[in-house]
Design an enzyme around this catalytic site. Structure first.
Site, PDB file in Angstrom:
ATOM      1  N   CYS A 249       0.772  -1.201  -0.099  1.00 49.66           N
ATOM      2  CA  CYS A 249       0.056  -0.084  -0.024  1.00 49.66           C
ATOM      3  C   CYS A 249       0.931   1.005   0.213  1.00 49.66           C
ATOM      4  CB  CYS A 249      -1.011  -0.174   1.042  1.00 49.66           C
ATOM      5  SG  CYS A 249      -1.771   1.614   1.400  1.00 49.66           S
TER       6      CYS A 249
ATOM      7  N   HIS B 138      -3.898   1.353   8.335  1.00 53.25           N
ATOM      8  CA  HIS B 138      -4.479   1.272   6.964  1.00 53.25           C
ATOM      9  C   HIS B 138      -6.090   0.988   7.131  1.00 53.25           C
ATOM     10  CE1 HIS B 138      -5.039   0.173   2.734  1.00 53.25           C
ATOM     11  NE2 HIS B 138      -5.730  -0.598   3.084  1.00 53.25           N
TER      12      HIS B 138
ATOM     13  N   ASN C 207     -12.152  10.875  -2.056  1.00 50.73           N
ATOM     14  CA  ASN C 207     -12.710  10.029  -3.166  1.00 50.73           C
ATOM     15  C   ASN C 207     -12.714   8.548  -2.782  1.00 50.73           C
ATOM     16  OD1 ASN C 207     -12.924  12.283  -5.257  1.00 50.73           O
ATOM     17  ND2 ASN C 207     -10.305  11.931  -5.534  1.00 50.73           N
TER      18      ASN C 207
ATOM     19  N   HIS D 151      -7.767   8.928   2.395  1.00 50.31           N
ATOM     20  CA  HIS D 151      -6.971  10.149   2.367  1.00 50.31           C
ATOM     21  C   HIS D 151      -8.112  11.341   2.124  1.00 50.31           C
ATOM     22  CE1 HIS D 151      -6.808   8.396  -1.399  1.00 50.31           C
ATOM     23  NE2 HIS D 151      -6.902   9.456  -1.904  1.00 50.31           N
TER      24      HIS D 151
ATOM     25  N   HIS E 147      -8.201  14.830   0.538  1.00 49.21           N
ATOM     26  CA  HIS E 147      -7.504  15.953  -0.119  1.00 49.21           C
ATOM     27  C   HIS E 147      -7.869  17.459   0.623  1.00 49.21           C
ATOM     28  CE1 HIS E 147      -6.620  13.750  -3.880  1.00 49.21           C
ATOM     29  NE2 HIS E 147      -7.363  13.021  -3.432  1.00 49.21           N
TER      30      HIS E 147
ATOM     31  N   HIS F 178      -6.045   3.764  -0.066  1.00 48.12           N
ATOM     32  CA  HIS F 178      -5.834   4.043   1.520  1.00 48.12           C
ATOM     33  C   HIS F 178      -6.639   5.498   2.033  1.00 48.12           C
ATOM     34  CE1 HIS F 178      -2.807   4.006   5.289  1.00 48.12           C
ATOM     35  NE2 HIS F 178      -3.519   5.296   5.181  1.00 48.12           N
TER      36      HIS F 178
ATOM     37  N   ASP G  46       0.515  16.868  -2.062  1.00 50.63           N
ATOM     38  CA  ASP G  46       0.200  15.996  -2.973  1.00 50.63           C
ATOM     39  C   ASP G  46       1.443  16.027  -4.135  1.00 50.63           C
ATOM     40  OD1 ASP G  46      -2.594  14.563  -3.957  1.00 50.63           O
ATOM     41  OD2 ASP G  46      -1.153  14.855  -5.756  1.00 50.63           O
TER      42      ASP G  46
ATOM     43  N   GLY H 183     -12.835   8.116  -8.469  1.00 46.76           N
ATOM     44  CA  GLY H 183     -11.625   8.727  -8.786  1.00 46.76           C
ATOM     45  C   GLY H 183     -10.529   8.349  -7.884  1.00 46.76           C
TER      46      GLY H 183
HETATM   47  P1  AMP Z   1      -6.932   9.911  -5.159  1.00 46.26           P
HETATM   48  O1  AMP Z   1      -6.858   9.761  -6.613  1.00 46.26           O
HETATM   49  O2  AMP Z   1      -8.264  10.721  -4.903  1.00 46.26           O
HETATM   50  O3  AMP Z   1      -6.901   8.552  -4.598  1.00 46.26           O
HETATM   51  O4  AMP Z   1      -5.893  10.587  -4.796  1.00 46.26           O
HETATM   52  C1  AMP Z   1      -4.607  10.100  -4.406  1.00 46.26           C
HETATM   53  C2  AMP Z   1      -3.584  11.107  -4.618  1.00 46.26           C
HETATM   54  O5  AMP Z   1      -2.366  11.062  -4.101  1.00 46.26           O
HETATM   55  C3  AMP Z   1      -3.423  11.946  -5.843  1.00 46.26           C
HETATM   56  O6  AMP Z   1      -3.812  13.249  -5.921  1.00 46.26           O
HETATM   57  C4  AMP Z   1      -2.021  11.686  -6.094  1.00 46.26           C
HETATM   58  O7  AMP Z   1      -1.235  12.783  -6.843  1.00 46.26           O
HETATM   59  C5  AMP Z   1      -1.580  11.569  -4.896  1.00 46.26           C
HETATM   60  N1  AMP Z   1      -0.234  10.802  -4.836  1.00 46.26           N
HETATM   61  C6  AMP Z   1       0.262   9.626  -5.652  1.00 46.26           C
HETATM   62  N2  AMP Z   1       1.622   9.334  -5.054  1.00 46.26           N
HETATM   63  C7  AMP Z   1       1.981  10.129  -4.333  1.00 46.26           C
HETATM   64  C8  AMP Z   1       3.098  10.525  -3.507  1.00 46.26           C
HETATM   65  N3  AMP Z   1       4.237   9.514  -3.727  1.00 46.26           N
HETATM   66  N4  AMP Z   1       3.400  11.389  -2.818  1.00 46.26           N
HETATM   67  C9  AMP Z   1       2.409  12.481  -2.544  1.00 46.26           C
HETATM   68  N5  AMP Z   1       1.025  12.224  -3.338  1.00 46.26           N
HETATM   69  C10 AMP Z   1       1.025  11.088  -4.116  1.00 46.26           C
HETATM   70 ZN    ZN Z   2      -2.532   1.606   3.607  1.00 49.61          ZN
END
Ligand code: AMP
Ligand code: ZN
Length: 112
Positions: free
Chosen positions: A4, A46, A85, A98, A100, A96, A30, A91
């Site tokens: 993950c 998680h 999301n 999160h 935004h 995991h 991000d 989307g």
């Molecule tokens: P979601 O698409 O809503 O699941 O959001 C996942 C977010 O994680 C996206 O906005 C990606 O740009 C961001 N993301 C993916 N990998 C990384 C990373 N290594 N460091 C920071 N953000 C990340």
């Molecule tokens: Zn996780």
């Protein structure tokens, strides 16, 4: 959880641009910002998505929103959007939970 991405970021195995960290939560910028301010708040434990919040893990969700309130205040951010999301059609690309936090420009409504 093995394999993950955000568990690996939470444990420090994969580096991130951190804004805040404590025992339960991590806030980091991000990698592909969608607004002048775009950071993510994750529980270190998680939880796959908002669809998996229940009585066993809801305390960390309250802490996450308290942290969002603190970080936006401390950074002088008055208007912002919190998005989570949940599921592929919504989307979600990282399974995991999160939140935004987006700010620094006018944000359209409704989202696409
Ligand atoms: P979601 O698409 O809503 O699941 O959001 C996942 C977010 O994680 C996206 O906005 C990606 O740009 C961001 N993301 C993916 N990998 C990384 C990373 N290594 N460091 C920071 N953000 C990340
Ligand atoms: Zn996780």
């Amino acid at each position: 959880m093995e394999d993950c991405l955000f568990c690996k970021i939470a444990s420090g195995e994969i580096p991130s641009n951190k804004l805040w960290e404590d025992d339960d939560l991590l806030a980091f910028y991000d990698i592909d910002p969608q607004a002048p301010v775009h950071f993510l708040v994750i529980p270190k434990q998680h939880i796959t998505s908002c669809g998996e919040i229940d009585g066993s893990n809801n305390a960390v969700i309250a802490k996450a929103f308290e942290l969002i309130s603190k970080l936006t205040k401390e950074n002088g951010i008055e208007s912002f959007r919190v998005v989570s999301n949940c599921g592929e059609d919504a989307g979600q690309s990282v399974p995991h939970l999160h939140f935004h936090v987006l700010a620094g420009r006018s944000l359209a409504w409704p989202p696409g």
